[in-house]
Design a protein around this motif. Structure first.
Motif, PDB file in Angstrom:
ATOM      1  N   TYR A  36      -2.146   0.264   9.783  1.00 56.61           N
ATOM      2  CA  TYR A  36      -2.528   1.150  10.866  1.00 56.61           C
ATOM      3  C   TYR A  36      -2.229   0.221  12.103  1.00 56.61           C
ATOM      4  CZ  TYR A  36      -2.107   6.473   9.046  1.00 56.61           C
ATOM      5  OH  TYR A  36      -2.210   7.251   8.545  1.00 56.61           O
ATOM      6  N   PRO A  37      -1.142   0.215  13.323  1.00 54.61           N
ATOM      7  CA  PRO A  37      -1.325  -1.296  14.049  1.00 54.61           C
ATOM      8  C   PRO A  37      -3.046  -1.298  14.672  1.00 54.61           C
ATOM      9  CG  PRO A  37       0.408  -0.155  13.898  1.00 54.61           C
ATOM     10  CD  PRO A  37      -0.343   0.566  13.377  1.00 54.61           C
ATOM     11  N   ASP A  38      -3.290   0.327  15.088  1.00 55.17           N
ATOM     12  CA  ASP A  38      -4.559   0.638  16.052  1.00 55.17           C
ATOM     13  C   ASP A  38      -5.795  -0.253  15.116  1.00 55.17           C
ATOM     14  OD1 ASP A  38      -4.789   2.594  14.757  1.00 55.17           O
ATOM     15  OD2 ASP A  38      -5.471   3.528  16.112  1.00 55.17           O
ATOM     16  N   GLU A  39      -5.825  -0.435  14.031  1.00 59.67           N
ATOM     17  CA  GLU A  39      -7.040  -1.149  12.986  1.00 59.67           C
ATOM     18  C   GLU A  39      -6.657  -2.914  12.284  1.00 59.67           C
ATOM     19  OE1 GLU A  39      -7.068   3.597  10.606  1.00 59.67           O
ATOM     20  OE2 GLU A  39      -6.427   1.691   9.044  1.00 59.67           O
ATOM     21  N   THR A  40      -7.835  -2.931  12.037  1.00 58.35           N
ATOM     22  CA  THR A  40      -8.155  -4.498  11.884  1.00 58.35           C
ATOM     23  C   THR A  40      -7.164  -4.918  10.181  1.00 58.35           C
ATOM     24  OG1 THR A  40     -10.391  -3.954  11.671  1.00 58.35           O
ATOM     25  CG2 THR A  40      -9.771  -4.615  13.736  1.00 58.35           C
ATOM     26  N   GLU A  41      -7.517  -4.090   9.328  1.00 51.46           N
ATOM     27  CA  GLU A  41      -6.744  -4.313   8.102  1.00 51.46           C
ATOM     28  C   GLU A  41      -5.856  -3.565   7.277  1.00 51.46           C
ATOM     29  OE1 GLU A  41     -11.349  -5.514   6.682  1.00 51.46           O
ATOM     30  OE2 GLU A  41     -10.974  -3.497   7.003  1.00 51.46           O
ATOM     31  N   VAL A  42      -5.044  -4.166   6.645  1.00 44.43           N
ATOM     32  CA  VAL A  42      -4.496  -3.624   6.162  1.00 44.43           C
ATOM     33  C   VAL A  42      -4.447  -3.622   4.049  1.00 44.43           C
ATOM     34  CG1 VAL A  42      -1.478  -3.853   5.185  1.00 44.43           C
ATOM     35  CG2 VAL A  42      -2.283  -4.712   7.852  1.00 44.43           C
ATOM     36  N   TYR A  43      -5.010  -2.281   3.393  1.00 44.60           N
ATOM     37  CA  TYR A  43      -5.119  -1.988   2.573  1.00 44.60           C
ATOM     38  C   TYR A  43      -4.077  -1.634   1.588  1.00 44.60           C
ATOM     39  CZ  TYR A  43      -9.230  -0.931   5.167  1.00 44.60           C
ATOM     40  OH  TYR A  43     -10.339  -1.956   6.176  1.00 44.60           O
ATOM     41  N   THR A  44      -4.058  -2.355   0.834  1.00 40.21           N
ATOM     42  CA  THR A  44      -3.207  -1.886  -0.566  1.00 40.21           C
ATOM     43  C   THR A  44      -3.484  -1.747  -2.006  1.00 40.21           C
ATOM     44  OG1 THR A  44      -1.458  -3.553   0.303  1.00 40.21           O
ATOM     45  CG2 THR A  44      -0.670  -3.434  -1.828  1.00 40.21           C
ATOM     46  N   THR A  45      -3.151  -0.449  -2.279  1.00 41.56           N
ATOM     47  CA  THR A  45      -3.858  -0.315  -3.602  1.00 41.56           C
ATOM     48  C   THR A  45      -3.506   0.148  -4.032  1.00 41.56           C
ATOM     49  OG1 THR A  45      -5.897   0.875  -1.556  1.00 41.56           O
ATOM     50  CG2 THR A  45      -5.972   1.794  -4.464  1.00 41.56           C
ATOM     51  N   LEU A  46      -3.914  -0.829  -5.439  1.00 40.75           N
ATOM     52  CA  LEU A  46      -2.604  -0.466  -7.195  1.00 40.75           C
ATOM     53  C   LEU A  46      -3.323   0.591  -7.875  1.00 40.75           C
ATOM     54  CD1 LEU A  46       0.349  -0.787  -8.428  1.00 40.75           C
ATOM     55  CD2 LEU A  46      -1.086  -3.177  -9.160  1.00 40.75           C
ATOM     56  N   LEU A  94       3.505   5.182  -2.832  1.00 44.34           N
ATOM     57  CA  LEU A  94       5.184   4.468  -4.025  1.00 44.34           C
ATOM     58  C   LEU A  94       4.538   4.340  -4.354  1.00 44.34           C
ATOM     59  CD1 LEU A  94       4.728   2.295  -0.325  1.00 44.34           C
ATOM     60  CD2 LEU A  94       6.772   2.273  -0.723  1.00 44.34           C
ATOM     61  N   ALA A  95       6.004   5.668  -5.415  1.00 47.29           N
ATOM     62  CA  ALA A  95       6.494   5.349  -6.165  1.00 47.29           C
ATOM     63  C   ALA A  95       7.351   4.426  -6.911  1.00 47.29           C
ATOM     64  CB  ALA A  95       6.346   6.678  -7.491  1.00 47.29           C
ATOM     65  N   VAL A  96       7.627   3.012  -6.783  1.00 52.70           N
ATOM     66  CA  VAL A  96       8.886   3.149  -6.696  1.00 52.70           C
ATOM     67  C   VAL A  96       9.876   3.102  -8.324  1.00 52.70           C
ATOM     68  CG1 VAL A  96      10.048   0.293  -6.456  1.00 52.70           C
ATOM     69  CG2 VAL A  96       8.121   0.993  -5.094  1.00 52.70           C
ATOM     70  N   ILE A 107       4.711  -7.587   0.288  1.00 56.01           N
ATOM     71  CA  ILE A 107       4.268  -6.665  -1.136  1.00 56.01           C
ATOM     72  C   ILE A 107       5.276  -6.551  -1.601  1.00 56.01           C
ATOM     73  CG2 ILE A 107       3.089  -5.208  -2.834  1.00 56.01           C
ATOM     74  CD1 ILE A 107       2.074  -3.692   0.633  1.00 56.01           C
ATOM     75  N   ARG A 108       5.527  -7.143  -2.697  1.00 46.91           N
ATOM     76  CA  ARG A 108       6.207  -7.651  -4.076  1.00 46.91           C
ATOM     77  C   ARG A 108       6.027  -6.829  -4.864  1.00 46.91           C
ATOM     78  NH1 ARG A 108      10.291 -12.172  -6.996  1.00 46.91           N
ATOM     79  NH2 ARG A 108      11.028 -10.810  -8.168  1.00 46.91           N
ATOM     80  N   VAL A 109       7.240  -5.632  -5.063  1.00 46.46           N
ATOM     81  CA  VAL A 109       6.894  -4.547  -7.073  1.00 46.46           C
ATOM     82  C   VAL A 109       7.232  -5.297  -7.874  1.00 46.46           C
ATOM     83  CG1 VAL A 109       6.734  -1.813  -6.978  1.00 46.46           C
ATOM     84  CG2 VAL A 109       6.981  -3.082  -4.915  1.00 46.46           C
ATOM     85  N   TYR A 110       7.364  -4.071  -8.246  1.00 49.70           N
ATOM     86  CA  TYR A 110       7.602  -4.712  -9.962  1.00 49.70           C
ATOM     87  C   TYR A 110       7.180  -3.022 -11.110  1.00 49.70           C
ATOM     88  CZ  TYR A 110       6.751  -9.936  -9.250  1.00 49.70           C
ATOM     89  OH  TYR A 110       6.467 -10.903  -8.691  1.00 49.70           O
ATOM     90  N   GLY A 111       7.788  -2.317 -10.205  1.00 50.21           N
ATOM     91  CA  GLY A 111       7.833  -1.058 -11.169  1.00 50.21           C
ATOM     92  C   GLY A 111       6.746  -0.266 -10.568  1.00 50.21           C
ATOM     93  N   THR A 112       6.146   0.374 -10.630  1.00 48.45           N
ATOM     94  CA  THR A 112       4.700   0.878  -9.839  1.00 48.45           C
ATOM     95  C   THR A 112       4.613   1.827  -8.413  1.00 48.45           C
ATOM     96  OG1 THR A 112       2.836  -0.271  -9.339  1.00 48.45           O
ATOM     97  CG2 THR A 112       4.519  -1.237  -8.178  1.00 48.45           C
ATOM     98  N   GLU A 113       3.376   2.303  -8.774  1.00 46.70           N
ATOM     99  CA  GLU A 113       2.781   3.038  -7.922  1.00 46.70           C
ATOM    100  C   GLU A 113       1.552   2.867  -7.299  1.00 46.70           C
ATOM    101  OE1 GLU A 113       2.612   7.176  -8.976  1.00 46.70           O
ATOM    102  OE2 GLU A 113       4.395   6.730 -10.385  1.00 46.70           O
ATOM    103  N   PHE A 114       1.403   2.798  -5.593  1.00 46.74           N
ATOM    104  CA  PHE A 114       0.593   2.316  -5.021  1.00 46.74           C
ATOM    105  C   PHE A 114       0.730   2.804  -3.649  1.00 46.74           C
ATOM    106  CE2 PHE A 114       4.044   0.037  -3.607  1.00 46.74           C
ATOM    107  CZ  PHE A 114       4.051  -0.558  -2.368  1.00 46.74           C
ATOM    108  N   ASN A 115      -1.019   2.552  -2.973  1.00 49.04           N
ATOM    109  CA  ASN A 115      -0.808   3.073  -0.991  1.00 49.04           C
ATOM    110  C   ASN A 115      -1.293   1.851  -0.415  1.00 49.04           C
ATOM    111  OD1 ASN A 115      -1.829   5.873  -0.275  1.00 49.04           O
ATOM    112  ND2 ASN A 115      -2.811   4.137   0.216  1.00 49.04           N
ATOM    113  N   LEU A 122       4.894   9.941   2.971  1.00 48.88           N
ATOM    114  CA  LEU A 122       3.726   9.149   4.589  1.00 48.88           C
ATOM    115  C   LEU A 122       2.689  10.826   4.786  1.00 48.88           C
ATOM    116  CD1 LEU A 122       7.650   8.780   6.039  1.00 48.88           C
ATOM    117  CD2 LEU A 122       5.526   6.731   4.944  1.00 48.88           C
ATOM    118  N   ASN A 123       1.754   9.608   5.343  1.00 47.37           N
ATOM    119  CA  ASN A 123       1.350  10.272   5.906  1.00 47.37           C
ATOM    120  C   ASN A 123       1.571  10.145   7.525  1.00 47.37           C
ATOM    121  OD1 ASN A 123      -1.609  11.419   6.097  1.00 47.37           O
ATOM    122  ND2 ASN A 123      -3.029   9.373   4.900  1.00 47.37           N
TER     123      ASN A 123
END
Length: 388
Positions: A253-263, A222-224, A241-249, A195-196
């Motif tokens: 942040y609620p005060d930002e306008t976008e959600v970033y999912t990086t695989l 997360l390293a699931v 986000i549905r995870v199939y055994g993986t590592e991703f970021n 967690l950052n």
């Protein structure tokens, strides 16, 4: 546990009798968890950390039992042990989980969270600004809280919270990392989560049923752990986000306008909470950007080493706007900032900054990129153009 908590308080405030000392030692030897809790609650640095937590909470709303205990001890003791104040006893009581607080909010899945004030450290010079450290606060649905540091694990933290509340059916937890902090835990299924700063992870003590589900606010890597019988889900702002055994970021942040999912590796799919069957699959090396305003998503290729650099001890900026850079630095170094020229917000930079360096090193690197300077005024970091 109430008896043990009283023995701890008496041990700090005065002196235990021979029988009481033996009773406390016997409890300590019952299990490894008890031993670690004993060592923790007799550690002066932990007492100080709990005192810091107490000072964040509205003391006027403490429960009646705590006040009665404090009044009783104040009348008979000067508290010479460890050189701590009366408030340190309250800190120890916090650590044991004996006392509850009423100034709590309700988070996802019924988890109660103390609302940490959005306070920035007040600074007079940039030399005073130091990097963050490993720390967090864990709370359960009953309102118990405990401060964690780099020597703590999720298992020990859970024991600290649930020992006093062993009969409770509620086992939902919230791990909150403050500004100027970071933390890593391992969940019950073996999944690892980094967690950052200024982030929250809502999760159950144990995953029951046929799914594993958590919720994230802020930024996490997360390293699931793979479990073909129980899919893993991560919820953010109306996104699943549905995870199939993986590592991703994931960054939300609620005060930002976008959600970033990086695989980084493996496979994940994304869908809106209100349309779970409409899945968008990501492949490694790609990032999904979900706009919270219109709930549209776009996918783009990215350098995952840049996105996840915070987990590896660096800030790496690749055509990053100064606004985004300042958001990340202010959360990690815990300061407030402002621009003297709004046009600076959109200017892009490239570079790399050691995450654990002093702020003076960080700004020196940015200033060498050209065109900007940093100063301090009224406790804030001021970002301006060179020559202004």
């Amino acid at each position: 546990m109430q008896r043990i908590s009283k023995l701890f308080i008496k041990r700090i405030s005065s002196r235990l009798s021979t029988d009481e000392e033996a009773e406390l030692q016997a409890w300590r030897d019952e299990s490894e968890e008890n031993r670690r809790l004993y060592e923790r609650l007799t550690d002066p640095s932990y007492v100080k950390a709990q005192l810091d937590l107490w000072q964040m909470v509205d003391s006027e709303r403490s429960c009646r039992e705590m006040q009665l205990e404090v009044d009783r001890i104040r009348r008979r003791s000067r508290l010479k042990s460890y050189g701590v104040s009366m408030a340190a006893l309250i800190a120890v009581a916090l650590g044991i989980g004996v006392f509850l607080y009423n100034n709590i909010g309700v988070g996802s899945d019924g988890v109660h969270m103390a609302e940490v004030p959005k306070k920035y450290q007040t600074v007079q010079t940039v030399d005073e600004i130091k990097p963050g450290s490993t720390r967090a606060m864990l709370s359960d649905a009953a309102g118990h809280k405990v401060v964690l540091n780099e020597s703590d694990t999720a298992k020990v933290a859970t024991v600290l919270l649930t020992t006093e509340n062993a009969d409770s059916l509620e086992r939902n937890l919230c791990l909150e990392v403050p500004r100027g902090g970071e933390f890593k835990i391992q969940l019950e299924d073996g999944t690892e989560v980094w967690l950052n700063s200024s982030s929250r992870l809502y999760y159950p003590k144990t995953f029951s049923g046929d799914v594993r589900k958590v919720r994230i606010e802020g930024e996490a890597y997360l390293a699931v752990a793979t479990d073909s019988l129980r899919p893993f889900y991560v919820e953010t702002d109306n996104q699943q986000i549905r995870v199939y055994g993986t590592e991703f970021n994931v960054r939300y942040y609620p005060d930002e306008t976008e959600v970033y999912t990086t695989l980084e590796r493996g496979k994940v799919s994304l869908s809106r909470l209100d349309e779970p069957d409409a899945e968008l699959f990501l492949t490694p090396g790609h990032q999904a950007v979900f706009r919270t305003a219109d709930q549209r998503v776009r996918v783009r290729p990215v350098n995952t080493d840049v996105v996840t650099s915070w987990r590896k001890g660096r800030f790496v900026f690749e055509h990053q706007t100064l606004m985004r850079i300042m958001q990340d630095l202010s959360r990690w170094y815990d300061f407030e900032y402002e621009f003297t020229d709004d046009s600076l917000r959109g200017e892009e930079f490239m570079g790399s900054i050691p995450r654990y360096s002093d702020f003076t090193t960080a700004i020196a690197i940015l200033e060498k990129c050209g065109g900007i300077k940093f100063s301090v005024s009224d406790g804030k970091v001021i970002v301006s153009r060179s020559g202004q």
